[in-house]
Design an enzyme around this catalytic site. Sequence first.
Site, PDB file in Angstrom:
ATOM      1  N   TYR A 181     -58.288   9.685   4.888  1.00  0.00           N
ATOM      2  CA  TYR A 181     -59.595   9.269   5.422  1.00  0.00           C
ATOM      3  C   TYR A 181     -60.610  10.416   5.341  1.00  0.00           C
ATOM      4  CZ  TYR A 181     -63.280   8.778   8.941  1.00  0.00           C
ATOM      5  OH  TYR A 181     -64.500   8.781   9.580  1.00  0.00           O
ATOM      6  N   THR A 184     -65.218  -6.497   6.522  1.00  0.00           N
ATOM      7  CA  THR A 184     -63.774  -6.229   6.480  1.00  0.00           C
ATOM      8  C   THR A 184     -63.237  -6.575   7.867  1.00  0.00           C
ATOM      9  OG1 THR A 184     -63.998  -3.974   7.321  1.00  0.00           O
ATOM     10  CG2 THR A 184     -64.204  -4.270   4.926  1.00  0.00           C
ATOM     11  N   LEU A 194     -58.532   4.968  19.891  1.00  0.00           N
ATOM     12  CA  LEU A 194     -57.868   5.365  21.141  1.00  0.00           C
ATOM     13  C   LEU A 194     -58.436   4.721  22.417  1.00  0.00           C
ATOM     14  CD1 LEU A 194     -56.258   8.707  21.886  1.00  0.00           C
ATOM     15  CD2 LEU A 194     -57.699   7.744  23.638  1.00  0.00           C
ATOM     16  N   ASN A 207     -55.979  14.374  24.309  1.00  0.00           N
ATOM     17  CA  ASN A 207     -55.727  12.927  24.382  1.00  0.00           C
ATOM     18  C   ASN A 207     -55.117  12.532  25.725  1.00  0.00           C
ATOM     19  OD1 ASN A 207     -56.768  12.602  21.865  1.00  0.00           O
ATOM     20  ND2 ASN A 207     -54.787  12.472  20.815  1.00  0.00           N
ATOM     21  N   ILE A 259     -70.358   1.621  15.162  1.00  0.00           N
ATOM     22  CA  ILE A 259     -71.564   2.453  15.346  1.00  0.00           C
ATOM     23  C   ILE A 259     -72.773   1.766  14.716  1.00  0.00           C
ATOM     24  CG2 ILE A 259     -72.569   4.755  15.069  1.00  0.00           C
ATOM     25  CD1 ILE A 259     -69.719   5.827  14.658  1.00  0.00           C
ATOM     26  N   GLY A 260     -72.578   1.150  13.546  1.00  0.00           N
ATOM     27  CA  GLY A 260     -73.685   0.481  12.854  1.00  0.00           C
ATOM     28  C   GLY A 260     -74.338  -0.594  13.724  1.00  0.00           C
ATOM     29  N   THR A 299     -68.577  12.924   9.072  1.00  0.00           N
ATOM     30  CA  THR A 299     -67.763  13.068  10.292  1.00  0.00           C
ATOM     31  C   THR A 299     -67.321  14.517  10.482  1.00  0.00           C
ATOM     32  OG1 THR A 299     -65.527  12.597  11.117  1.00  0.00           O
ATOM     33  CG2 THR A 299     -65.884  12.166   8.809  1.00  0.00           C
ATOM     34  N   ASP A 300     -66.999  14.865  11.730  1.00  0.00           N
ATOM     35  CA  ASP A 300     -66.472  16.217  11.992  1.00  0.00           C
ATOM     36  C   ASP A 300     -65.126  16.421  11.294  1.00  0.00           C
ATOM     37  OD1 ASP A 300     -64.958  14.530  13.661  1.00  0.00           O
ATOM     38  OD2 ASP A 300     -65.047  15.857  15.409  1.00  0.00           O
ATOM     39  N   GLU A 301     -64.446  15.315  10.960  1.00  0.00           N
ATOM     40  CA  GLU A 301     -63.104  15.440  10.373  1.00  0.00           C
ATOM     41  C   GLU A 301     -63.133  16.079   8.981  1.00  0.00           C
ATOM     42  OE1 GLU A 301     -60.257  12.377  11.000  1.00  0.00           O
ATOM     43  OE2 GLU A 301     -61.372  11.500  12.665  1.00  0.00           O
ATOM     44  N   ARG A 334     -60.077  16.545  20.877  1.00  0.00           N
ATOM     45  CA  ARG A 334     -61.221  15.980  20.158  1.00  0.00           C
ATOM     46  C   ARG A 334     -62.462  16.157  21.035  1.00  0.00           C
ATOM     47  NH1 ARG A 334     -57.788  16.247  17.022  1.00  0.00           N
ATOM     48  NH2 ARG A 334     -56.804  14.640  15.744  1.00  0.00           N
ATOM     49  N   TYR A 336     -49.553   9.898  20.703  1.00  0.00           N
ATOM     50  CA  TYR A 336     -48.894  10.672  19.648  1.00  0.00           C
ATOM     51  C   TYR A 336     -48.416  12.013  20.188  1.00  0.00           C
ATOM     52  CZ  TYR A 336     -50.608   7.643  15.878  1.00  0.00           C
ATOM     53  OH  TYR A 336     -50.842   6.598  15.036  1.00  0.00           O
ATOM     54  N   LYS A 389     -69.632  -5.794   4.255  1.00  0.00           N
ATOM     55  CA  LYS A 389     -68.626  -6.602   3.563  1.00  0.00           C
ATOM     56  C   LYS A 389     -67.838  -7.500   4.524  1.00  0.00           C
ATOM     57  CE  LYS A 389     -64.707  -5.865   0.442  1.00  0.00           C
ATOM     58  NZ  LYS A 389     -63.823  -4.849  -0.154  1.00  0.00           N
ATOM     59  N   LYS A 404     -64.001  10.974   3.053  1.00  0.00           N
ATOM     60  CA  LYS A 404     -65.320  11.206   3.661  1.00  0.00           C
ATOM     61  C   LYS A 404     -65.910  12.530   3.159  1.00  0.00           C
ATOM     62  CE  LYS A 404     -67.332   9.262   6.466  1.00  0.00           C
ATOM     63  NZ  LYS A 404     -68.382   8.198   6.359  1.00  0.00           N
TER      64      LYS A 404
HETATM   65  P1  NAD Z   1     -66.086   0.742  11.628  1.00  0.00           P
HETATM   66  O1  NAD Z   1     -64.762   0.752  10.922  1.00  0.00           O
HETATM   67  O2  NAD Z   1     -66.161   0.201  13.012  1.00  0.00           O
HETATM   68  O3  NAD Z   1     -67.136  -0.069  10.753  1.00  0.00           O
HETATM   69  C1  NAD Z   1     -67.224   0.037   9.370  1.00  0.00           C
HETATM   70  C2  NAD Z   1     -68.118  -1.086   8.865  1.00  0.00           C
HETATM   71  O4  NAD Z   1     -68.264  -0.932   7.435  1.00  0.00           O
HETATM   72  C3  NAD Z   1     -67.543  -2.485   9.101  1.00  0.00           C
HETATM   73  O5  NAD Z   1     -68.541  -3.348   9.574  1.00  0.00           O
HETATM   74  C4  NAD Z   1     -67.061  -2.916   7.716  1.00  0.00           C
HETATM   75  O6  NAD Z   1     -67.079  -4.321   7.514  1.00  0.00           O
HETATM   76  C5  NAD Z   1     -68.058  -2.193   6.821  1.00  0.00           C
HETATM   77  N1  NAD Z   1     -67.515  -1.950   5.471  1.00  0.00           N
HETATM   78  C6  NAD Z   1     -66.303  -1.421   5.149  1.00  0.00           C
HETATM   79  N2  NAD Z   1     -66.164  -1.380   3.823  1.00  0.00           N
HETATM   80  C7  NAD Z   1     -67.316  -1.875   3.271  1.00  0.00           C
HETATM   81  C8  NAD Z   1     -67.763  -2.085   1.945  1.00  0.00           C
HETATM   82  N3  NAD Z   1     -66.998  -1.769   0.897  1.00  0.00           N
HETATM   83  N4  NAD Z   1     -68.996  -2.592   1.756  1.00  0.00           N
HETATM   84  C9  NAD Z   1     -69.785  -2.931   2.812  1.00  0.00           C
HETATM   85  N5  NAD Z   1     -69.399  -2.778   4.098  1.00  0.00           N
HETATM   86  C10 NAD Z   1     -68.166  -2.250   4.327  1.00  0.00           C
HETATM   87  O7  NAD Z   1     -66.593   2.249  11.575  1.00  0.00           O
HETATM   88  P2  NAD Z   1     -67.429   3.072  12.659  1.00  0.00           P
HETATM   89  O8  NAD Z   1     -66.477   3.651  13.643  1.00  0.00           O
HETATM   90  O9  NAD Z   1     -68.574   2.283  13.115  1.00  0.00           O
HETATM   91  O10 NAD Z   1     -67.944   4.282  11.744  1.00  0.00           O
HETATM   92  C11 NAD Z   1     -69.158   4.168  11.019  1.00  0.00           C
HETATM   93  C12 NAD Z   1     -69.369   5.431  10.199  1.00  0.00           C
HETATM   94  O11 NAD Z   1     -69.414   6.565  11.060  1.00  0.00           O
HETATM   95  C13 NAD Z   1     -68.265   5.707   9.196  1.00  0.00           C
HETATM   96  O12 NAD Z   1     -68.841   6.209   8.022  1.00  0.00           O
HETATM   97  C14 NAD Z   1     -67.417   6.776   9.866  1.00  0.00           C
HETATM   98  O13 NAD Z   1     -66.772   7.598   8.919  1.00  0.00           O
HETATM   99  C15 NAD Z   1     -68.473   7.537  10.642  1.00  0.00           C
HETATM  100  N6  NAD Z   1     -68.009   8.219  11.849  1.00  0.00           N
HETATM  101  C16 NAD Z   1     -67.322   7.527  12.800  1.00  0.00           C
HETATM  102  C17 NAD Z   1     -66.922   8.169  13.971  1.00  0.00           C
HETATM  103  C18 NAD Z   1     -66.183   7.420  15.065  1.00  0.00           C
HETATM  104  O14 NAD Z   1     -65.749   8.043  16.025  1.00  0.00           O
HETATM  105  N7  NAD Z   1     -66.052   6.107  14.999  1.00  0.00           N
HETATM  106  C19 NAD Z   1     -67.201   9.533  14.146  1.00  0.00           C
HETATM  107  C20 NAD Z   1     -67.921  10.206  13.131  1.00  0.00           C
HETATM  108  C21 NAD Z   1     -68.320   9.536  12.018  1.00  0.00           C
END
Ligand code: NAD
Length: 318
Positions: free
Chosen positions: A147, A36, A187, A246, A12-13, A123-125, A211, A204, A34, A151
């Site tokens: 998780y 990861t 998924l 799902n 998302i970022g 998150t909604d979770e 969702r 699952y 970071k 959050k």
């Molecule tokens: P993602 O796992 O794709 O990306 C996470 C990013 O954070 C990665 O680039 C990773 O390198 C970075 N990161 C992890 N640990 C770190 C640290 N300690 N320091 C710096 N960077 C770090 O996640 P996403 O799906 O893009 O989700 C982004 C945010 O949105 C999260 O906070 C998640 O909880 C929230 N969110 C996601 C969804 C979804 O459906 N994906 C829905 C609601 C909310």
Amino acid sequence: MKLLVTGGCGFIGSNFILHIMKKYPDYKIVNLDKLTYAGNPDNLKEIENNPNYSFVKGDICDPSLVHKVMNNVDHVVHFAAESHVDRSIEDGSVFVKTNVLGTHTLLQSALECKIKRFIHISTDEVYGSIESGSFKETDILTPSSPYSSSKAGSDLLAQSYYITYGLPVIITRCTNNFGPYQYPEKLIPLFTTNLLENRKVPIYGTGTNIRDWIYVLDHCKAVDFILHSGIDGEIYNVGGGNEKTNIEITRKILELLGKDESMIEYVKDRQGHDFRYSLDCSKLKEFGWEPEYSFEEALEETVKWYIENKRWWEKLKH
Ligand code: NAD
């Protein structure tokens, strides 16, 4: 605006950074990530040389680095997190560290650096499962997995910084995102890429869990709207209005790829698997934001993206 985006190399970022740089070419963006397993600089190749964009590789749990980065910005959008429920069931420790401690480190630094607005992406979770009806922003949090619990911890910490110190925090709680650049463990990209490799898709239990799904660009636009027009101290639910089981999602992907149900493999259910997530998003709707994309069109576009970007996901899977 000088914006710090954490986790900008994730799913998302990175979509958010691409959206903001296109819409506001004069904004300066610093991306702290970071890198990861989930962070992928390839997602931002098209803007990596833009003078208004800079990347800092580092951990949100590192107070001196966070302070240094935060000193040069005025707004923060905090996406960085460990985000995969199954991994948190295997081992929750890094989830507690990044999601709780990392968020606290950012909030403390934001206070010291007098940040004008801090958007915490929750998150909604955090609400947990609901059999019928939908959660409102005022409902209590009853998360189920390591998780979602981590959050919820970060969500509550963000609220505490508004209440205790007056830090201008806004929290968004969004439903399941899908779209380009999503790591192929979630998924929709997992099933799409498995089928493109002629492999089965693991569902699952009976696949009846529900969702709500939102196209990632709609989520990015909601965060953009809240960043510019939201009210400090508020929480906003963000949803796509597309509740699906799902198995329904799976059948749609099978259909788009011309496959049949023999490609489904039913596997043992996830421990503590939440049955249904559902959000009441009327607060944000009344405030002026609604999703734009239809689920069917966005899913089609997404599947097409994975067909056309095999090189992006192949190296993540093998
Ligand atoms: P993602 O796992 O794709 O990306 C996470 C990013 O954070 C990665 O680039 C990773 O390198 C970075 N990161 C992890 N640990 C770190 C640290 N300690 N320091 C710096 N960077 C770090 O996640 P996403 O799906 O893009 O989700 C982004 C945010 O949105 C999260 O906070 C998640 O909880 C929230 N969110 C996601 C969804 C979804 O459906 N994906 C829905 C609601 C909310």
